[in-house]
Design an enzyme around this catalytic site. Structure first.
Site, PDB file in Angstrom:
ATOM      1  N   GLN A  59       0.818  -1.208   0.000  1.00 49.36           N
ATOM      2  CA  GLN A  59       0.000   0.000   0.000  1.00 49.36           C
ATOM      3  C   GLN A  59       0.851   1.257   0.000  1.00 49.36           C
ATOM      4  OE1 GLN A  59      -1.225   0.351   4.643  1.00 49.36           O
ATOM      5  NE2 GLN A  59      -1.736  -1.626   3.692  1.00 49.36           N
ATOM      6  N   HIS A  99       0.211   5.823   0.966  1.00 54.28           N
ATOM      7  CA  HIS A  99      -0.684   6.838   1.511  1.00 54.28           C
ATOM      8  C   HIS A  99      -0.459   8.167   0.810  1.00 54.28           C
ATOM      9  CE1 HIS A  99      -1.317   3.877   4.605  1.00 54.28           C
ATOM     10  NE2 HIS A  99      -0.090   3.985   5.054  1.00 54.28           N
ATOM     11  N   GLU A 125       4.314   8.359   8.395  1.00 51.66           N
ATOM     12  CA  GLU A 125       4.332   7.530   9.594  1.00 51.66           C
ATOM     13  C   GLU A 125       5.731   7.007   9.870  1.00 51.66           C
ATOM     14  OE1 GLU A 125       1.371   4.775   8.310  1.00 51.66           O
ATOM     15  OE2 GLU A 125       2.806   3.421   7.348  1.00 51.66           O
ATOM     16  N   HIS A 149       4.801   0.326   0.799  1.00 52.49           N
ATOM     17  CA  HIS A 149       5.235  -0.410   1.984  1.00 52.49           C
ATOM     18  C   HIS A 149       4.253  -1.516   2.331  1.00 52.49           C
ATOM     19  CE1 HIS A 149       2.489   2.716   3.580  1.00 52.49           C
ATOM     20  NE2 HIS A 149       2.142   1.778   4.434  1.00 52.49           N
ATOM     21  N   ARG A 187      -4.651   0.609  -1.248  1.00 52.48           N
ATOM     22  CA  ARG A 187      -4.210  -0.783  -1.319  1.00 52.48           C
ATOM     23  C   ARG A 187      -3.882  -1.113  -2.768  1.00 52.48           C
ATOM     24  NH1 ARG A 187      -8.746  -3.347   0.412  1.00 52.48           N
ATOM     25  NH2 ARG A 187      -8.246  -2.859   2.570  1.00 52.48           N
TER      26      ARG A 187
END
Length: 325
Positions: free
Chosen positions: A103, A105, A122, A180, A200
């Site tokens: 996936q 982001h 993150e 990742h 995804r």
């Protein structure tokens, strides 16, 4: 108004197709009646999964209500001016009994445009790793959108993914856009922007409980992905004890690791809330004339109004210490 104090919150447990049992067996969090727990959201201002205070005079109050009531005294004046009534970080534990989907982001601009929310940068701290566990962070070479689409169409996306072995104590920083996945056998502490948007890309041809493939977001990811190759996907840091060590410093958050066997006083007078994630051992958080015991697996939000704390321990501890400047 109630004098602000360090807050613990009730975990929000989420069962996942890839989730396991370590949230309970390793971290001691009983997630019954769920059959498994893939994620335990420890501190969340996400509206669909809002944290509730679990200790002290404000027990039962939501993080949103605290923020609306206390504003800069809770998060810091500059932080409140920047984010208003949106708490900017999300802290969770992730237990991968199977591989998560591959996936990516979106960043802030794309996330605001498409979803009206924060982007998702993150970091991961590996709390525990089974022998041979791996994860994916980034591409193994520079590619472009057409190479990406061709690999996806051919079912060969894994050919261009960078695979890393992972062990307890490893740290990975994943800016928005980095492809990742967390591999089977890893228990991760994650600190991220407060966003639940995920594209995804590949899910190993798995099906859900109804026998249907899970939705993919191949096209949506096109504008979000970072197609570049980067030399160092695993973060190198000093394993020094009894001194703060910087892990991540980005515009969204800063995180240090504190590995201590002795008492230390931390100066938190820099106009931000501070989050502790205890990933090993235990300690006592002393503030004003009060004290709070914190065990491995617990998280605590220290309001900006508390300018100094002293941490004492008998067992030693490791803490991820995060804030915004």
């Amino acid at each position: 108004m109630t004098l602000l104090y360090p807050f613990k919150f009730a975990p929000i447990f989420k069962d996942k197709i890839w989730g396991g049992q370590k949230i309970d067996t390793y971290l001691g969090k009983n997630f019954a009646p769920l059959p498994n727990c893939g994620e335990s959201w420890e501190i969340s201002g996400v509206r669909s999964a809002m944290s509730m205070v679990a200790n002290g005079a404000l027990e039962g109050h939501s993080l949103a209500s605290l923020l609306a009531r206390y504003q800069g005294a809770l998060v810091g004046r500059a932080v409140y001016q920047r984010f208003g009534d949106e708490f900017p970080l999300l802290v969770k534990f992730i237990d991968a009994a199977d591989d998560l989907s591959v996936q990516a982001h979106p960043g802030d601009e794309l996330a605001r445009q498409r979803h009206g929310c924060f982007g998702k940068t993150e970091m991961w701290y590996v709390v525990q790793a089974d022998e041979g566990a791996t994860l994916v962070s980034g591409f193994k070479r520079k590619i472009d959108p057409q190479i990406y689409l061709d690999k996806v169409a051919a079912g060969r996306l894994c050919d261009i993914l960078n695979v890393e072995t992972a062990a307890a104590g490893d740290v990975f920083f994943l800016p928005a856009g980095r492809v990742h996945t967390i591999g089977k056998g890893l228990l991760i502490a994650e600190i991220q922007q407060a966003s639940d948007v995920t594209y995804r890309i590949y899910d190993f041809d798995r099906v859900d409980g109804d026998g249907k493939p899970r939705a993919l977001h191949t096209e949506e990811a096109l504008a979000a992905l970072d197609y570049d190759f980067h030399d160092d996907y695993k973060l190198a840091y000093s394993r020094t004890a009894n001194a703060p060590v910087k892990l991540v410093a980005c515009e969204h958050f800063r995180t240090n690791i504190l590995t201590y066997t002795q008492a230390v006083t931390r100066d938190y007078s820099f106009d931000s809330f501070v989050i502790h994630v205890c990933v090993q051992g235990s300690y006592t958080l002393n503030y004003r004339d009060e004290a709070m015991d914190i065990e491995m697996g617990e998280c605590v939000l220290i309001p900006a109004a508390i300018a100094s704390v002293t941490l004492s321990t008998q067992t030693g501890y490791k803490i991820l210490e995060s804030y915004i400047v």
